[in-house]
Write an enzyme that holds these catalytic residues in place. Structure first.
Site, PDB file in Angstrom:
ATOM      1  N   LYS A 272      35.876  26.790  16.262  1.00 42.50           N
ATOM      2  CA  LYS A 272      36.805  27.791  16.785  1.00 42.50           C
ATOM      3  C   LYS A 272      36.641  27.913  18.299  1.00 42.50           C
ATOM      4  O   LYS A 272      35.573  27.617  18.829  1.00 42.50           O
ATOM      5  CB  LYS A 272      36.478  29.166  16.170  1.00 42.50           C
ATOM      6  CG  LYS A 272      36.810  29.328  14.709  1.00 42.50           C
ATOM      7  CD  LYS A 272      36.451  30.747  14.237  1.00 42.50           C
ATOM      8  CE  LYS A 272      36.756  30.933  12.771  1.00 42.50           C
ATOM      9  NZ  LYS A 272      38.201  30.876  12.450  1.00 42.50           N
ATOM     10  N   ARG A 346      38.471  29.277   1.390  1.00 42.87           N
ATOM     11  CA  ARG A 346      39.083  28.853   0.128  1.00 42.87           C
ATOM     12  C   ARG A 346      38.174  27.894  -0.640  1.00 42.87           C
ATOM     13  O   ARG A 346      38.222  27.838  -1.867  1.00 42.87           O
ATOM     14  CB  ARG A 346      40.493  28.294   0.381  1.00 42.87           C
ATOM     15  CG  ARG A 346      40.585  27.189   1.368  1.00 42.87           C
ATOM     16  CD  ARG A 346      41.992  27.021   1.967  1.00 42.87           C
ATOM     17  NE  ARG A 346      42.196  27.826   3.177  1.00 42.87           N
ATOM     18  CZ  ARG A 346      43.258  27.773   3.959  1.00 42.87           C
ATOM     19  NH1 ARG A 346      44.264  26.962   3.660  1.00 42.87           N
ATOM     20  NH2 ARG A 346      43.349  28.518   5.036  1.00 42.87           N
TER      21      ARG A 346
HETATM   22  N1  BES Z   1      37.627  33.502   8.551  1.00 42.24           N
HETATM   23  C1  BES Z   1      38.795  32.824   8.997  1.00 42.24           C
HETATM   24  C2  BES Z   1      40.033  33.699   8.957  1.00 42.24           C
HETATM   25  C3  BES Z   1      40.069  34.820   9.948  1.00 42.24           C
HETATM   26  C4  BES Z   1      40.716  34.667  11.151  1.00 42.24           C
HETATM   27  C5  BES Z   1      39.530  36.036   9.637  1.00 42.24           C
HETATM   28  C6  BES Z   1      40.779  35.708  12.038  1.00 42.24           C
HETATM   29  C7  BES Z   1      39.593  37.065  10.523  1.00 42.24           C
HETATM   30  C8  BES Z   1      40.235  36.910  11.722  1.00 42.24           C
HETATM   31  C9  BES Z   1      39.055  31.601   8.137  1.00 42.24           C
HETATM   32  O1  BES Z   1      37.938  30.985   7.620  1.00 42.24           O
HETATM   33  C10 BES Z   1      39.733  30.598   9.017  1.00 42.24           C
HETATM   34  O2  BES Z   1      39.119  30.173   9.937  1.00 42.24           O
HETATM   35  N2  BES Z   1      40.980  30.284   8.729  1.00 42.24           N
HETATM   36  C11 BES Z   1      41.725  29.372   9.521  1.00 42.24           C
HETATM   37  C12 BES Z   1      42.481  28.455   8.614  1.00 42.24           C
HETATM   38  C13 BES Z   1      43.127  27.298   9.298  1.00 42.24           C
HETATM   39  C14 BES Z   1      42.104  26.341   9.813  1.00 42.24           C
HETATM   40  C15 BES Z   1      44.032  26.595   8.314  1.00 42.24           C
HETATM   41  C16 BES Z   1      42.674  30.163  10.405  1.00 42.24           C
HETATM   42  O3  BES Z   1      43.198  31.171   9.947  1.00 42.24           O
HETATM   43  O4  BES Z   1      42.834  29.798  11.553  1.00 42.24           O
HETATM   44 MN    MN Z   2      37.140  29.561   8.998  1.00 39.54          MN
END
Ligand code: BES
Ligand code: MN
Ligand code: ZN
Length: 492
Positions: A272, A346
């Protein structure tokens, strides 16, 4: 915070502050006056426009004969008055009390249209505790903690029993929400998978009616939980699979709660951006919420058999980490191509949802900070609710109305299934269409479900970057009160 209901009159209290809630229409506060001076002062304040009764407006009266302080709190117009408005008014009250040298507080119980004394009292204790919440554990300087902790609710004799019950219930529920908030606020170097497991064990000690079982890495291997193992393999912290069982009576319906316990989400190799990455310690909020609900279920003796399943792991990049393109076999036997290591939630949930089948549940609810896309869609105050059972979604909506924790129904769109088909495995963990990721994630989970199921995407609500009524900044524990209310009313 200590709560009691009493039939004392306002002029019989010996508190440091008396709280009086007033609506906009209430010109003469009838029984709410403590003496002639007080009545006169309130009347003057209304006439001068100093206090209109507008929602959540606060005025302090000082120098009354029989009372150190009186605090007037507006409830707004009678027609708009709900329990949520009262909770908001209590939240402002707590903010005001925090700044005053006040320990003992008396509150005149207000009447709320269509609400029982029980519900009104519950709303008061719940929202006062939640609004006064602080997370002081890592500040070495002495905090000026809120002093007010002795609260007396002044009620009519006929309302006393209901009020007692409501106050106790509100206190129990608020304290379990605080469990969830604390876990979410602790930094990831403290709140590790092992820490979540420890917390679960502590719940088991405190409530002998809750059975706790922690699957360690070798057990998780035996269970062939390939999703959880894959996500955790880049971290030095071993994964845990936490099981809590509250099974009061065989004949009761069985509900399984599954919570995402990702104690830090860096994204892994698909790392990230660093901006706001520190917030990803709250990626275990779903797991925390599950523990909080089960704790509350035991305290409130909810009429359900309740099982909590929490896959707990970190998601970090390292030489041992999963890589984009890796294919893993989940507990169900289905294979997944990990296209993006940041779509880890997931993966770990898939194993837990599959494990849930062995309980032959009447309903499974999963809680997960699953997608950034749900925050884009619904913002920071609404839970995205997916599910394959309209009946339970309708009941959840009713519980949302009662608790003020809002949900909005989201579609499990069948036509979007094509976006999670992989060229190399059964499924891919991200959609080939970039948009609508909350739906792709929910569609992905559906592949591991063969029972009535609801999926709550709490990524937006679990963390507050702004102050909200009775939800200070940081982890909020949102969904705990909602699901407790839902379970209280649960029918198969
Ligand atoms: N934990 C995150 C989702 C999240 C994002 C929670 C912002 C709280 C605030 C999850 O594991 C994630 O990183 N999801 C990705 C999915 C993507 C790579 C398809 C996302 O939402 O960017
Ligand atoms: Mn994630
Ligand atoms: Zn995550």
């Amino acid at each position: 915070m200590n709560f009691t209901a009493t039939t004392k009159k306002p002029n019989q209290t010996t508190c440091d502050a008396l709280i009086i809630f007033l609506r906009q229409e209430e010109t003469v506060p009838e029984e709410k006056i403590i003496d002639a001076l007080c009545a006169n002062q309130i009347k003057k304040m209304r006439e001068s426009g100093d206090f209109s009764g507008e929602a959540s407006k606060v005025r302090l009266l000082f120098g009354l004969e029989n009372l150190p302080r009186m605090i007037l709190v507006g409830l707004g117009k009678n027609a708009d008055l709900t329990l949520e408005k009262l909770r908001e008014a209590c939240s402002i009250t707590a903010q005001t009390l925090k700044t005053l040298p006040v320990t003992r507080v008396s509150i005149m119980m207000p009447k709320i249209p269509k609400a029982s004394p029980d519900e009104v009292a519950r709303a008061i204790s719940e929202s006062l505790i939640l609004a006064a919440y602080e997370f002081p554990y890592y500040k070495t300087s002495k905090q000026n903690k809120p002093k007010f902790d002795d609260i007396e609710l002044l009620v009519a004799a006929k309302d006393k029993r209901g009020a007692d019950k409501g106050l106790t219930e509100g206190r129990m529920i608020a304290n379990s929400v605080i469990t969830a908030r604390d876990l979410g606020n602790h930094p990831a170097n403290v709140a590790t998978p092992e820490h979540l497991a420890k917390h679960a064990r502590a719940i088991g000690k405190q409530f002998p009616q809750i059975k706790v079982n922690i699957l360690e890495k070798k057990d998780i291997e035996k269970e062939k939980m390939g999703g959880l193992l894959a996500v955790s393999q880049g971290s030095n912290e071993e994964p845990k699979f936490i099981i809590l069982e509250y099974l009061p009576k065989k004949s009761l319906p069985t509900v399984v709660l599954v919570g995402k316990g990702l104690t830090f989400d860096s994204g892994g190799i698909s790392i990230k951006p660093s901006d706001k990455m520190e917030e990803m310690k709250y990626d275990m909020s779903g797991g925390a919420d599950v523990m909080a609900v089960i704790e509350a279920a035991a305290m409130l003796k909810l009429p359900v058999n309740l099982i909590g399943l929490i896959p707990a792991s970190e998601n970090l990049p390292s030489g041992a980490a999963i890589k984009p393109g890796d294919i893993v076999t989940t507990r169900s036997g289905k294979t997944v191509e990990i296209v993006n290591t940041d779509a880890e939630g997931r993966m770990i949930l898939s194993d837990a949802l599959d494990y849930a089948k062995k309980y032959e549940p009447d309903l499974v609810i999963d809680f997960a900070t699953l997608t950034g896309a749900i925050v884009v869609a619904l913002g920071d105050d609404i839970i995205g609710a997916f599910g394959n059972t309209d009946k339970h979604l309708t009941a959840l909506k009713a519980a949302a109305k009662a608790t003020g924790e809002k949900i909005w129904p989201m579609p499990l769109e069948k036509n979007y299934e094509i976006f999670i088909k992989s060229d190399f495995a059964d499924l891919r963990n991200t959609g080939t269409m970039r948009y609508g990721d909350s739906i792709h994630a929910a569609n992905f989970l559906r592949h591991f479900v063969d029972y009535p199921w609801m999926h709550l995407d709490i990524a937006g609500v679990a963390w507050a970057t702004r102050e909200k009524p009775y939800r200070p900044k940081g982890a909020t524990g949102t969904s705990v009160r909602l699901v407790i209310e839902f379970l209280k009313r649960f029918r198969k």
